[in-house]
Design a protein around this motif. Structure first.
Motif: not given
Length: 68
Positions: A21-23, A43-51
């Motif tokens: 999902k992240l990829e 990706a199932g992540m908070h946008w800050l962690y995705f950044m």
């Protein structure tokens, strides 16, 4: 609508479901198909962690008000 990927494809990719999902989210963000927040949600992540993940991969952020 929901996309379902068979377990055999996930296994063949060598990724866990979360990693895949992240990829996919990173790829769609990089191709400017998803905004930062939508890609992070995929990706199932908070946008800050995705950044932070994008930074780790040296992927530039596209700044546009619609991305946030």
């Amino acid at each position: 609508m929901m996309l379902v990927i068979e377990d055999s494809f996930i296994t063949a990719s060598g990724y866990t479901e979360q990693e895949l999902k992240l990829e996919i989210a990173v790829m769609l963000f990089e191709k400017e198909k998803l905004s930062l927040r939508k890609a992070a949600a995929l990706a199932g992540m908070h946008w800050l962690y995705f950044m932070k993940e994008l930074d780790k991969r040296e992927i530039a952020l596209h700044y546009d008000e619609s991305l946030l």
